[in-house]
Design a protein around this motif. Structure first.
Motif, PDB file in Angstrom:
ATOM      1  N   HIS A 159      13.228  57.341  53.985  1.00 17.00           N
ATOM      2  CA  HIS A 159      12.554  57.553  55.267  1.00 17.00           C
ATOM      3  C   HIS A 159      12.228  56.213  55.923  1.00 17.00           C
ATOM      4  O   HIS A 159      12.374  56.065  57.147  1.00 17.00           O
ATOM      5  CB  HIS A 159      11.289  58.390  55.097  1.00 17.00           C
ATOM      6  N   LEU A 160      11.814  55.236  55.125  1.00 19.81           N
ATOM      7  CA  LEU A 160      11.558  53.898  55.658  1.00 19.81           C
ATOM      8  C   LEU A 160      12.831  53.352  56.292  1.00 19.81           C
ATOM      9  O   LEU A 160      12.794  52.792  57.394  1.00 19.81           O
ATOM     10  CB  LEU A 160      11.054  52.966  54.553  1.00 19.81           C
ATOM     11  N   GLN A 161      13.968  53.542  55.639  1.00 25.47           N
ATOM     12  CA  GLN A 161      15.236  53.061  56.193  1.00 25.47           C
ATOM     13  C   GLN A 161      15.551  53.780  57.505  1.00 25.47           C
ATOM     14  O   GLN A 161      16.037  53.170  58.458  1.00 25.47           O
ATOM     15  CB  GLN A 161      16.373  53.261  55.196  1.00 25.47           C
ATOM     16  N   ARG A 162      15.250  55.064  57.591  1.00 24.05           N
ATOM     17  CA  ARG A 162      15.467  55.809  58.845  1.00 24.05           C
ATOM     18  C   ARG A 162      14.583  55.264  59.972  1.00 24.05           C
ATOM     19  O   ARG A 162      15.033  55.160  61.113  1.00 24.05           O
ATOM     20  CB  ARG A 162      15.181  57.295  58.644  1.00 24.05           C
ATOM     21  N   LEU A 163      13.336  54.925  59.642  1.00 25.78           N
ATOM     22  CA  LEU A 163      12.442  54.340  60.646  1.00 25.78           C
ATOM     23  C   LEU A 163      13.003  53.009  61.158  1.00 25.78           C
ATOM     24  O   LEU A 163      12.956  52.721  62.350  1.00 25.78           O
ATOM     25  CB  LEU A 163      11.044  54.139  60.063  1.00 25.78           C
ATOM     26  N   ILE A 164      13.540  52.214  60.241  1.00 29.17           N
ATOM     27  CA  ILE A 164      14.137  50.922  60.618  1.00 29.17           C
ATOM     28  C   ILE A 164      15.361  51.154  61.490  1.00 29.17           C
ATOM     29  O   ILE A 164      15.505  50.546  62.558  1.00 29.17           O
ATOM     30  CB  ILE A 164      14.508  50.110  59.361  1.00 29.17           C
ATOM     31  N   ASP A 165      16.243  52.051  61.047  1.00 27.26           N
ATOM     32  CA  ASP A 165      17.484  52.327  61.781  1.00 27.26           C
ATOM     33  C   ASP A 165      17.220  52.857  63.188  1.00 27.26           C
ATOM     34  O   ASP A 165      17.968  52.556  64.118  1.00 27.26           O
ATOM     35  CB  ASP A 165      18.355  53.340  61.020  1.00 27.26           C
ATOM     36  N   SER A 166      16.142  53.614  63.356  1.00 23.19           N
ATOM     37  CA  SER A 166      15.831  54.178  64.671  1.00 23.19           C
ATOM     38  C   SER A 166      15.009  53.223  65.535  1.00 23.19           C
ATOM     39  O   SER A 166      14.720  53.531  66.682  1.00 23.19           O
ATOM     40  CB  SER A 166      15.085  55.498  64.500  1.00 23.19           C
ATOM     41  N   GLY A 167      14.622  52.073  64.971  1.00 22.86           N
ATOM     42  CA  GLY A 167      13.851  51.093  65.727  1.00 22.86           C
ATOM     43  C   GLY A 167      12.376  51.435  65.851  1.00 22.86           C
ATOM     44  O   GLY A 167      11.667  50.837  66.650  1.00 22.86           O
TER      45      GLY A 167
END
Length: 84
Positions: free
Chosen positions: A37-45
């Motif tokens: 989920h942290l990676q998704r937050l990063i990927d979505s900016g």
């Protein structure tokens, strides 16, 4: 015998050492989410990207703490379940 905890000092602040950088695992634990989920937050900016140190990715703890504070202040502006 009781201990007096009124004068607790951060060992990093006392020695002027910077706080160690956080791994994805540590950052995700602080955010109470999975590493994915942290990676998704990063990927979505939605959250600032980590620093790259050599081949490793690390977070400055203050970046995560500031982001949490910003999210908390946004939450106080919500009325009726939607941001204003």
């Amino acid at each position: 015998m009781t201990k007096d905890h009124s004068c607790t000092v951060d060992k990093h602040a006392a020695t002027n050492e910077p706080e160690p950088l956080w791994t994805y695992e540590t950052a995700s634990r602080r955010l109470n989410c999975s590493q994915r989920h942290l990676q998704r937050l990063i990927d979505s900016g939605k959250i600032p990207p980590p620093l790259q140190v050599g081949g490793l990715y690390r977070y400055q703890p203050e970046v995560i703490e500031e982001w949490i504070a910003a999210q908390a202040s946004k939450a106080t502006n919500i009325k009726g379940g939607r941001p204003q």
